[in-house]
Design an enzyme around this catalytic site. Structure first.
Site, PDB file in Angstrom:
ATOM      1  N   CYS A 113       0.855  -1.184   0.000  1.00 11.41           N
ATOM      2  CA  CYS A 113       0.000   0.000   0.000  1.00 11.41           C
ATOM      3  C   CYS A 113       0.896   1.239   0.000  1.00 11.41           C
ATOM      4  CB  CYS A 113      -0.894   0.009   1.246  1.00 11.41           C
ATOM      5  SG  CYS A 113      -2.043   1.402   1.295  1.00 11.41           S
ATOM      6  N   HIS A 141      -9.398  -3.509  -2.382  1.00 13.69           N
ATOM      7  CA  HIS A 141      -8.337  -2.795  -1.641  1.00 13.69           C
ATOM      8  C   HIS A 141      -8.678  -1.304  -1.563  1.00 13.69           C
ATOM      9  CE1 HIS A 141      -3.937  -1.986  -0.601  1.00 13.69           C
ATOM     10  NE2 HIS A 141      -4.391  -0.779  -0.925  1.00 13.69           N
ATOM     11  N   GLU A 142      -9.142  -0.749  -2.690  1.00 14.14           N
ATOM     12  CA  GLU A 142      -9.458   0.698  -2.707  1.00 14.14           C
ATOM     13  C   GLU A 142     -10.692   1.007  -1.869  1.00 14.14           C
ATOM     14  OE1 GLU A 142      -6.175   0.577  -4.675  1.00 14.14           O
ATOM     15  OE2 GLU A 142      -7.071   2.265  -3.621  1.00 14.14           O
ATOM     16  N   HIS A 173     -10.108   1.338   1.764  1.00 14.43           N
ATOM     17  CA  HIS A 173      -9.579   2.644   2.202  1.00 14.43           C
ATOM     18  C   HIS A 173     -10.700   3.621   2.547  1.00 14.43           C
ATOM     19  CE1 HIS A 173      -5.235   2.471   1.861  1.00 14.43           C
ATOM     20  NE2 HIS A 173      -5.286   1.993   0.637  1.00 14.43           N
TER      21      HIS A 173
HETATM   22  C1  LIG Z   1      -0.669  -5.425  -7.300  1.00 14.20           C
HETATM   23  C2  LIG Z   1       0.194  -4.272  -7.698  1.00 14.20           C
HETATM   24  N1  LIG Z   1       0.374  -3.270  -6.778  1.00 14.20           N
HETATM   25  C3  LIG Z   1       1.128  -2.229  -7.152  1.00 14.20           C
HETATM   26  N2  LIG Z   1       1.375  -1.194  -6.274  1.00 14.20           N
HETATM   27  N3  LIG Z   1       0.526  -1.027  -5.195  1.00 14.20           N
HETATM   28  C4  LIG Z   1      -0.731  -0.543  -5.445  1.00 14.20           C
HETATM   29  O1  LIG Z   1      -1.123  -0.236  -6.532  1.00 14.20           O
HETATM   30  C5  LIG Z   1      -1.624  -0.352  -4.236  1.00 14.20           C
HETATM   31  C6  LIG Z   1      -2.965  -1.009  -4.454  1.00 14.20           C
HETATM   32  C7  LIG Z   1      -2.865  -2.471  -4.882  1.00 14.20           C
HETATM   33  C8  LIG Z   1      -2.186  -3.393  -3.859  1.00 14.20           C
HETATM   34  C9  LIG Z   1      -2.834  -4.751  -4.071  1.00 14.20           C
HETATM   35  C10 LIG Z   1      -4.111  -4.548  -4.780  1.00 14.20           C
HETATM   36  C11 LIG Z   1      -4.255  -3.074  -5.068  1.00 14.20           C
HETATM   37  C12 LIG Z   1      -1.766   1.154  -4.082  1.00 14.20           C
HETATM   38  N4  LIG Z   1      -2.637   1.498  -2.972  1.00 14.20           N
HETATM   39  O2  LIG Z   1      -2.139   1.640  -1.755  1.00 14.20           O
HETATM   40  C13 LIG Z   1      -3.895   2.057  -3.285  1.00 14.20           C
HETATM   41  O3  LIG Z   1      -4.746   2.042  -2.179  1.00 14.20           O
HETATM   42  C14 LIG Z   1       1.694  -2.161  -8.418  1.00 14.20           C
HETATM   43  F1  LIG Z   1       2.417  -1.100  -8.771  1.00 14.20           F
HETATM   44  C15 LIG Z   1       1.455  -3.202  -9.309  1.00 14.20           C
HETATM   45  N5  LIG Z   1       1.961  -3.207 -10.592  1.00 14.20           N
HETATM   46  C16 LIG Z   1       1.640  -4.274 -11.532  1.00 14.20           C
HETATM   47  C17 LIG Z   1       1.329  -3.678 -12.887  1.00 14.20           C
HETATM   48  N6  LIG Z   1       2.429  -2.810 -13.354  1.00 14.20           N
HETATM   49  C18 LIG Z   1       2.081  -2.249 -14.659  1.00 14.20           C
HETATM   50  C19 LIG Z   1       3.193  -1.368 -15.145  1.00 14.20           C
HETATM   51  O4  LIG Z   1       3.462  -0.340 -14.173  1.00 14.20           O
HETATM   52  C20 LIG Z   1       3.831  -0.871 -12.879  1.00 14.20           C
HETATM   53  C21 LIG Z   1       2.683  -1.737 -12.365  1.00 14.20           C
HETATM   54  C22 LIG Z   1       3.059  -2.352 -11.021  1.00 14.20           C
HETATM   55  N7  LIG Z   1       0.698  -4.257  -8.931  1.00 14.20           N
HETATM   56 NI    NI Z   2      -3.674   1.147  -0.444  1.00 15.80          NI
END
Ligand SMILES: Cc1nc(NNC(=O)[C@H](CC2CCCC2)CN(O)CO)c(F)c(N2CCN3CCOC[C@@H]3C2)n1
Ligand code: NI
Length: 186
Positions: free
Chosen positions: A113, A156-157, A160
């Protein structure tokens, strides 16, 4: 544009509040918030821009994470293959999960997160499939059925918006415990 300095971190009470419903039509301020929440994801998913602005990549971002206790979050689930279509992307406003599968699903990598600087290892059991009802920035009502990765991201969102963080769901004693009918999502 939001930078990491704008992301509120765990310990700030705003992350543990029930966020407020958003009023329609959106105020200019809320329209800008929706744009900024989505822009963060787009920029952070571009490796060059992500590096340039020192961001942590994201596939979702909720308003409380930038200190705004409102029921709004951006979701940008990347296309499974280069140039494909995103399985789900929108700014979800006043979202409600109207139904959910008994069957659980979890990301095999666990979750992180942007508001939690520490790694918290373990599976985060969620519902593998959900029916999500929400409003978009134009006030249009949507009802979508999501499963696996898009469903996990939206849960997850939405957490929040209710003051929940991903590690609240991790089994303290057996963080990697699964049951045989839990869908493990790559
Ligand atoms: C799974 C993942 N979690 C990443 N980060 N965490 C987040 O998004 C948090 C939200 C996610 C955590 C688990 C479910 C939702 C943010 N949160 O706290 C919002 O509440 C990533 F960055 C990521 N990816 C995979 C796809 N990739 C495409 C190309 O660019 C990079 C990107 C990286 N996959
Ligand atoms: Ni988060």
């Amino acid at each position: 544009m939001f930078l990491m300095k704008d992301i509120v971190r765990d310990g700030d009470p705003v992350l543990r509040q029930e966020a407020a419903d958003v009023a329609f039509p959106l105020s200019a301020e809320d329209q800008q918030l929706a744009k900024d929440l989505m822009e963060y994801l787009v920029v952070s998913q571009d490796p060059e821009q992500c590096k340039k602005y020192g961001l942590r990549a994201g596939v979702g971002l909720a308003a409380p994470q930038v200190g705004v206790s409102k029921k709004m979050a951006s979701v940008l689930v990347p296309a499974p293959e280069e140039g494909g279509k995103s399985p789900f992307t929108d700014v979800i406003i006043n979202p409600v999960i109207v139904s959910e599968s008994v069957q659980a699903g979890a990301l095999t990598e666990g979750e992180g997160c942007l508001s939690v600087d520490k790694d918290v290892p373990g599976f985060v059991p969620r519902h593998d499939r959900i029916t999500l009802r929400y409003f978009d920035v134009n006030g249009e009502k949507h009802q979508v059925r999501l499963k696996n990765y898009p469903a996990i991201v939206c849960q997850h969102e939405i957490d929040h918006l209710h003051g929940m963080l991903f590690y609240d769901h991790i089994n303290k004693d057996h963080p990697f415990e699964t049951n045989e009918d839990m869908i493990m999502i790559e």
